[in-house]
Design an enzyme around this catalytic site. Structure first.
Site, PDB file in Angstrom:
ATOM      1  N   LYS A 274       1.034  -1.364   0.043  1.00 45.57           N
ATOM      2  CA  LYS A 274       0.059  -0.037  -0.030  1.00 45.57           C
ATOM      3  C   LYS A 274       0.863   1.313  -0.102  1.00 45.57           C
ATOM      4  CE  LYS A 274      -0.267  -0.530   4.950  1.00 45.57           C
ATOM      5  NZ  LYS A 274      -0.874  -1.179   6.069  1.00 45.57           N
TER       6      LYS A 274
ATOM      7  N   TYR B 210      15.292  31.679   6.059  1.00 45.96           N
ATOM      8  CA  TYR B 210      14.230  32.474   6.502  1.00 45.96           C
ATOM      9  C   TYR B 210      14.221  32.733   8.126  1.00 45.96           C
ATOM     10  CZ  TYR B 210      11.679  31.452   2.195  1.00 45.96           C
ATOM     11  OH  TYR B 210      11.485  31.515   0.911  1.00 45.96           O
TER      12      TYR B 210
HETATM   13  C1  LIG Z   1      -0.553  -1.994   6.855  1.00 48.62           C
HETATM   14  C2  LIG Z   1      -0.921  -3.310   7.258  1.00 48.62           C
HETATM   15  C3  LIG Z   1      -0.188  -4.130   7.615  1.00 48.62           C
HETATM   16  C4  LIG Z   1       1.421  -4.276   7.590  1.00 48.62           C
HETATM   17  O1  LIG Z   1       1.685  -3.659   8.692  1.00 48.62           O
HETATM   18  P1  LIG Z   1       3.530  -3.448   9.263  1.00 48.62           P
HETATM   19  O2  LIG Z   1       3.298  -3.020  10.387  1.00 48.62           O
HETATM   20  O3  LIG Z   1       3.954  -2.398   7.963  1.00 48.62           O
HETATM   21  O4  LIG Z   1       3.999  -4.859   8.992  1.00 48.62           O
HETATM   22  C5  LIG Z   1      -0.546  -5.335   7.870  1.00 48.62           C
HETATM   23  N1  LIG Z   1      -1.877  -5.763   7.901  1.00 48.62           N
HETATM   24  C6  LIG Z   1      -2.803  -4.402   7.830  1.00 48.62           C
HETATM   25  C7  LIG Z   1      -4.342  -4.675   7.808  1.00 48.62           C
HETATM   26  C8  LIG Z   1      -2.212  -3.262   7.582  1.00 48.62           C
HETATM   27  O5  LIG Z   1      -3.106  -2.363   7.369  1.00 48.62           O
END
Ligand SMILES: *Cc1c(COP(=O)(O)O)cnc(C)c1O
Length: 670
Positions: free
Chosen positions: A339, A565
């Protein structure tokens, strides 16, 4: 070792193994034959590499054929020399562009960068399209086609599969060069065969009329230098190359063979004359054996537009994947979360690598992320964590698999599934066991079960839940409550529906901390990208992303003068300041400025002084020996993303996913 290692890794799940066996001298093949024992033999291309190891071409073919002594079938491009030597007891299946006596007669036609290949044999006559045009790739694709034909795949599946081919990590890279030039970077090899391929490719990149070839001495030809450079010269003429720049002792001695040619004894000589060579408005092929280090020539010719890049080490990703795999039972499946553009690291490239490593599933947050992966040719099943009702049609159309987390969502999806008369469309049931984000709760179970019971349009492919505290042992008690509830609710679903879906609960930290709760699959995320939430585990992971930039300008300011700045940095002594073209718009938090953070220049820490600007930041380099144009590291080995996160009171996830899409990602393999 390569061949035995590949043979050993065959297991009971496999029904086909593909091995590449090469030889460089006589009597190597017998050993390989007894290790591989191939059922089908494929002769791809009998080129000139390693000719020096054989008396003549016949001896080389004879040696190659030894690999197929006990094979049932040999597939090859029809060739009189091979015909004469093949054992007549072995069945053959040959193809040819010009010999009508071959089993399959092939003709080709290049249109719009694609190649249409017409196939004719005793049984059929059809056309396929392949997304390449260079000879080598086309020949390789035809070899695949021959295998499919020999396995009796039908015409439609062959056509369908061929169009999904994509160019593999190319040795020939096309880059933009200085003064309106295009570079074709092939600075890794120089044998006659690969020169032919490179020139073919140069011809297909018709950017500029003028073509220059920068060429090192050529090795591995098996010919005398006299013959070799005559052949090279013919090749250069037939490819209408305007000028040849030769680098090396041998090519210098044969300069007279070429029409418009300058030569240099070595790279240093070439660089002394660099400005007189007037590279402009032309396509330049840079082709040299590895030890000539032509990458320095490429670097000098390359246009310096992308000063800030996020370099992604694909080897490190493979390493990290294998590290987490080693923690799993052999039967536990692996879903990898890609993702948010692979946690900021890159979408398609990483998905492709994961497909190569045969992970079982990919996970994305939204439907459009999954659609772009499918459109790019990813075949792995993809679960969508957060499917909006409006995206259900697209999900179905692109064979994505939705996570269903509420009765409302389930009913909406069922409605569409029924309209489309779907049967057993895979869905994933998310349970809320304590995270309180998404998921069915215990009180929904009965209704969920009764709806699913009478419905054949969907199939529960998996049941999942997500842990709130897998990274933190102080909440161990809570974690176990979640695991117990998951166990109970998922068991109820399975029993009452008489189904055996994949169950999964663990993210990266869960894999490390709750190995007993692996169930049938785990969901690896941040760990793949080289970040562990546990300090002692971090040392087993390899760094994946390195954010790099350069020094745009260096100046010296006096005590009392300020930087940036709001004059938030005032020098207390004479201070050397370097400006780096990366800022908060690229995803570098402003909290990292004003003396908090640092970057690395030539292995030394340079503190960020003053406020970080939108597109730039300034660092103190008083004690660092460096020049304008030098490369700098924003994060990577040092500072690490984890260190930055701890200083900025956030988590590595946020830093990685904040890096703007305007920062170019460059993928490499060591
Ligand atoms: C993002 C996610 C993961 C992976 O989590 P990590 O801590 O990056 O390993 C697993 N399951 C779900 C539902 C997620 O949203």
């Amino acid at each position: 070792m390569g061949v035995p290692l590949s043979v050993i890794s065959i297991n009971e799940k496999h029904n086909l193994g593909i091995f590449e066996a090469g030889i460089s001298k006589m009597n190597e093949m017998e050993k390989l034959e007894t290790i591989i024992q191939p059922t089908i033999g494929i002769i791809t291309n009998i080129g000139s590499a390693h000719d020096e190891g054989f008396e003549d071409l016949d001896k080389k073919i004879e040696e190659k054929l030894k690999l197929f002594t006990h094979s049932k079938l040999i597939i090859y491009q029809k060739n009189k020399a091979v015909d004469a030597l093949i054992n007549s007891k072995i069945k053959t299946f040959s193809w040819s562009f010009n010999d009508e006596t071959a089993d399959v007669f092939v003709s080709k036609n290049i249109i719009d960068g694609k190649t249409r290949v017409q196939i004719r044999n005793s049984k059929s006559n059809f056309e396929i399209e392949i997304p390449f045009q260079d000879d080598a790739s086309v020949e390789n694709a035809i070899t695949c086609l021959m295998v499919l034909l020999s396995f009796k795949y039908d015409k439609a599946s062959i056509q369908n599969r061929m169009q999904w081919l994509y160019p593999v990590e190319m040795r020939l890279k096309v880059k933009n060069g200085i003064n309106n030039t295009t570079l074709i970077d092939d600075s890794y090899s120089s044998d006659f065969q690969s020169l032919k391929i490179a020139l073919d490719f140069l011809e297909s990149q018709k950017q500029y009329k003028n073509k220059t070839v920068i060429l090192s001495d050529i090795f591995q030809s098996g010919l005398s230098n006299e013959e070799l450079y005559s052949k090279v010269s013919q090749l250069i003429i037939s490819n209408k190359i305007k000028r040849v720049i030769g680098i090396g002792e041998t090519i210098s001695a044969f300069k007279h063979k070429f029409a418009n040619c300058v030569t240099f004894k070595n790279r240093a000589d070439f660089f002394l004359n660099f400005n007189h060579l007037n590279f402009s408005n032309e396509t330049i092929l840079i082709k040299g054996a590895r030890h000539f280090q032509f990458e320095e020539i490429v670097a000098a010719l390359e246009e310096k537009t992308h000063e800030t890049v996020l370099e992604i080490n694909l080897n490190a990703i493979s390493h990290n994947l294998n590290f987490y795999k080693s923690k799993l039972k052999p039967t536990t499946k692996m879903m990898v979360m890609v993702k948010a553009f692979g946690y900021g690291n890159g979408g398609f490239e990483i998905a492709k690598l994961l497909e190569h490593h045969k992970v079982d599933y990919l996970g994305v947050a939204f439907a459009d992320e999954g659609i772009s992966l499918k459109n790019a040719g990813i075949k792995l099943p993809i679960m969508v964590l957060n499917p909006e009702t409006t995206s259900f049609s697209a999900i179905i159309q692109h064979h994505l698999e939705p996570e269903i987390y509420s009765l409302k969502g389930l009913n909406a999806f069922l409605k569409i599934a029924q309209q489309r008369k779907l049967k057993h469309f895979p869905i994933h049931i998310k349970l809320d066991t304590g995270m309180h984000r998404l998921g069915f709760e215990e009180e929904n179970m009965d209704e969920l079960i009764s709806i699913l019971k009478e419905n054949k349009s969907v199939k529960v492919k998996s049941i999942l839940s997500h842990m709130a505290t897998s990274d933190d042992f102080t909440h161990q008690y809570f974690a176990h409550l979640q695991i117990d509830l998951f166990d109970r609710l998922s068991t109820k679903l399975m029993n009452e529906l008489s189904i055996h879906p994949i169950r999964h609960l663990l993210n990266t930290s869960g894999i490390s901390n709750f190995p007993k709760a692996q169930y049938d699959m785990v969901r690896l995320g941040i760990g793949l990208y080289g970040v562990s939430n546990a300090v002692e585990e971090q040392k087993y992971l390899e760094n994946v992303g390195t954010l790099k930039s350069i020094i745009s300008q260096i100046r010296t300011i006096q005590a009392g003068e300020s930087v940036g700045y709001g004059r938030r940095f005032i020098a207390t002594k004479t201070t050397k300041i370097a400006t780096i073209p990366i800022g908060y718009a690229d995803g570098i938090s402003r909290h990292w400025g004003n003396g908090v953070g640092f970057i690395t220049i030539n292995g030394q820490k340079a503190t960020i002084v003053g406020s970080i600007c939108m597109d730039m930041l300034m660092v103190d380099v008083t004690e660092i020996s460096c020049k304008e144009g030098n490369s700098v590291i924003i994060f990577g080995e040092s500072p690490t993303v984890s260190f930055m996160a701890s200083q900025l009171k956030t988590i590595p996830y946020e830093i990685l996913t904040s890096i703007s899409q305007r920062v170019k990602r460059v993928f490499y393999r060591e």
